[in-house]
Design a protein around this motif. Sequence first.
Motif, short mmCIF file in Angstrom:
data_model
loop_
_atom_site.label_atom_id
_atom_site.label_comp_id
_atom_site.label_asym_id
_atom_site.label_seq_id
_atom_site.Cartn_x
_atom_site.Cartn_y
_atom_site.Cartn_z
N ASP A 28 -31.04 -10.30 -3.61
CA ASP A 28 -31.08 -9.02 -2.97
C ASP A 28 -29.78 -8.19 -3.37
O ASP A 28 -29.87 -7.07 -3.55
CB ASP A 28 -30.96 -9.29 -1.48
CG ASP A 28 -32.31 -10.21 -0.83
OD1 ASP A 28 -33.59 -9.59 -1.55
OD2 ASP A 28 -32.38 -10.93 -0.09
N VAL A 29 -28.91 -8.97 -3.45
CA VAL A 29 -27.20 -8.29 -3.94
C VAL A 29 -27.46 -7.98 -5.17
O VAL A 29 -27.10 -6.98 -5.66
CB VAL A 29 -26.47 -9.54 -3.61
CG1 VAL A 29 -24.95 -8.88 -3.96
CG2 VAL A 29 -26.48 -9.96 -2.40
N GLY A 30 -28.19 -8.93 -6.34
CA GLY A 30 -28.14 -8.40 -7.44
C GLY A 30 -29.27 -7.42 -7.79
O GLY A 30 -29.25 -6.97 -8.70
N ALA A 31 -30.21 -6.73 -6.93
CA ALA A 31 -30.97 -5.80 -7.13
C ALA A 31 -30.24 -4.64 -6.63
O ALA A 31 -30.82 -3.44 -6.76
CB ALA A 31 -32.16 -6.00 -6.18
N SER A 32 -29.11 -4.68 -6.19
CA SER A 32 -28.35 -3.29 -5.65
C SER A 32 -27.45 -2.89 -6.61
O SER A 32 -27.91 -3.09 -8.10
CB SER A 32 -27.34 -3.87 -4.58
OG SER A 32 -26.39 -4.82 -4.96
N TYR A 33 -26.63 -2.12 -6.46
CA TYR A 33 -25.45 -1.40 -7.44
C TYR A 33 -24.81 -2.63 -8.16
O TYR A 33 -24.09 -2.31 -9.09
CB TYR A 33 -24.78 -0.57 -6.74
CG TYR A 33 -23.89 -1.20 -5.70
CD1 TYR A 33 -22.64 -1.63 -5.86
CD2 TYR A 33 -24.48 -1.08 -4.29
CE1 TYR A 33 -21.86 -2.44 -4.86
CE2 TYR A 33 -23.51 -1.48 -3.31
CZ TYR A 33 -22.30 -2.31 -3.68
OH TYR A 33 -21.69 -2.67 -2.55
N LEU A 34 -24.76 -3.87 -7.88
CA LEU A 34 -24.29 -4.97 -8.46
C LEU A 34 -25.07 -5.56 -9.60
O LEU A 34 -24.72 -6.52 -10.23
CB LEU A 34 -23.86 -5.87 -7.51
CG LEU A 34 -22.52 -5.60 -6.58
CD1 LEU A 34 -22.24 -6.91 -5.73
CD2 LEU A 34 -21.35 -5.26 -7.51
N LYS A 35 -26.28 -4.93 -9.86
CA LYS A 35 -27.16 -5.41 -10.82
C LYS A 35 -26.53 -5.77 -12.16
O LYS A 35 -26.71 -6.62 -12.93
CB LYS A 35 -28.33 -4.65 -11.10
CG LYS A 35 -29.51 -5.21 -12.02
CD LYS A 35 -30.77 -4.25 -11.94
CE LYS A 35 -31.72 -4.85 -12.95
NZ LYS A 35 -33.18 -4.13 -12.90
N PRO A 36 -25.80 -4.50 -12.73
CA PRO A 36 -25.08 -4.85 -14.03
C PRO A 36 -24.22 -6.09 -14.10
O PRO A 36 -24.19 -6.91 -15.10
CB PRO A 36 -24.34 -3.79 -14.21
CG PRO A 36 -24.97 -2.66 -13.53
CD PRO A 36 -25.41 -3.23 -12.10
N LEU A 37 -23.46 -6.49 -13.09
CA LEU A 37 -22.62 -7.47 -12.95
C LEU A 37 -23.69 -8.62 -12.81
O LEU A 37 -23.15 -9.68 -13.60
CB LEU A 37 -21.92 -7.58 -11.63
CG LEU A 37 -21.10 -8.70 -11.31
CD1 LEU A 37 -19.98 -9.05 -12.23
CD2 LEU A 37 -20.58 -8.76 -9.78
N PHE A 38 -24.71 -8.92 -12.33
CA PHE A 38 -25.62 -10.00 -12.15
C PHE A 38 -25.95 -10.31 -13.52
O PHE A 38 -26.06 -11.56 -13.81
CB PHE A 38 -26.58 -9.67 -11.05
CG PHE A 38 -27.59 -10.84 -10.79
CD1 PHE A 38 -26.84 -12.11 -10.75
CD2 PHE A 38 -28.89 -10.73 -10.35
CE1 PHE A 38 -27.72 -13.05 -10.38
CE2 PHE A 38 -29.57 -11.72 -10.25
CZ PHE A 38 -29.05 -12.95 -10.02
N ILE A 39 -26.59 -8.90 -14.25
CA ILE A 39 -27.06 -9.46 -15.52
C ILE A 39 -26.15 -10.03 -16.68
O ILE A 39 -26.22 -10.78 -17.46
CB ILE A 39 -27.70 -7.88 -16.12
CG1 ILE A 39 -28.96 -7.63 -15.27
CG2 ILE A 39 -28.01 -8.16 -17.46
CD1 ILE A 39 -29.53 -6.08 -15.77
N ALA A 40 -25.03 -9.40 -16.44
CA ALA A 40 -23.70 -9.76 -17.43
C ALA A 40 -23.44 -11.22 -17.04
O ALA A 40 -23.54 -12.09 -17.97
CB ALA A 40 -22.51 -8.72 -17.21
N GLY A 41 -23.30 -11.46 -15.87
CA GLY A 41 -22.72 -12.97 -15.46
C GLY A 41 -23.88 -13.80 -15.82
O GLY A 41 -23.70 -15.04 -16.55
N SER A 42 -25.27 -13.52 -15.51
CA SER A 42 -26.52 -14.46 -15.80
C SER A 42 -26.55 -14.51 -17.36
O SER A 42 -26.60 -15.87 -17.84
CB SER A 42 -27.61 -13.82 -15.19
OG SER A 42 -27.73 -13.82 -13.68
N SER A 43 -26.22 -13.61 -17.97
CA SER A 43 -26.44 -13.89 -19.54
C SER A 43 -25.30 -14.76 -20.05
O SER A 43 -25.66 -15.50 -20.92
CB SER A 43 -26.42 -12.45 -20.16
OG SER A 43 -27.44 -11.56 -19.85
N ILE A 44 -24.15 -14.46 -19.87
CA ILE A 44 -23.03 -15.25 -20.20
C ILE A 44 -23.29 -16.65 -19.86
O ILE A 44 -23.02 -17.63 -20.50
CB ILE A 44 -21.55 -14.69 -19.80
CG1 ILE A 44 -21.31 -13.31 -20.55
CG2 ILE A 44 -20.47 -15.95 -20.06
CD1 ILE A 44 -20.27 -12.76 -20.01
N THR A 45 -23.81 -16.94 -18.78
CA THR A 45 -24.11 -18.41 -17.96
C THR A 45 -24.97 -19.17 -18.75
O THR A 45 -24.75 -19.97 -19.23
CB THR A 45 -24.21 -18.35 -16.80
OG1 THR A 45 -23.24 -17.64 -15.73
CG2 THR A 45 -24.46 -19.53 -16.17
#
Length: 240
Positions: A53-70
């Motif tokens: 839910d948080v990742g679908a908000s304006y924090l989506k770029p952060l979620f994508i970047a963090g998930s990709s690096i991980t």
Amino acid sequence: MAFADHKHWLYVWIPLFGAFIWFSTLLSMLITWLATGRQKYPSQEGSIAYISDVGASYLKPLFIAGSSITAVSFFLSLSIERWLRHSRRLPPNMAMREKVFSILAIIGSAAGGAGLILLSVFDTLHYTRLHRGFLLLFMLGVALSAIFTVIEYRWISKDFREYSSLRGAYIAKGIIAGILIALAIAFAVALYKSPDVGAVLEWTIAFGFTLYLATFVYDLRLTKATYKRQFASTIPMRDI
């Protein structure tokens, strides 16, 4: 000689960096939700927000970047561990079955990593079914990878009983993976039965994955002061 003694740090940084990024991403998202008064997102069902839910908000770029690096860090950690065993800077696989499980663990990490990246891209608000499918892929991939890794480590520890670190490594991984898998099963049930319980379990599992990723720091650090093919003639290789 000093450089050779510390070459292990070149490998250690990968899972360490991945664990740090994943933990920081999750913590940033959790703090943001709490700091904004525990707002209810459009995709949110219960009173507690899911990571998605948080990742679908304006924090989506952060979620994508963090998930990709991980995801990349997880895959590289297992791949480098396989290479170090092949070059015998770590106690090697002494039977074909160990190699097979090592490769299966890497494939599992690739599948889980792909699932993690895709679930962050296809958010739960706009692509609910796809998102949950990729979430399942992530959990299954990581779970299978962990199981294969623990089995591989257990077999290796039997061939190298003098290295107590190997036994400690697979026991630590087994405990963490076992707890996370049990929580994942509970999460799958709570997702449809009790949204708030499911949300708590999801955050717990996600932060717990940080610990599992961090165990590879210990594994790769064992290359300290070792050299290529150090374990070349320890035990003759078996066929099975």
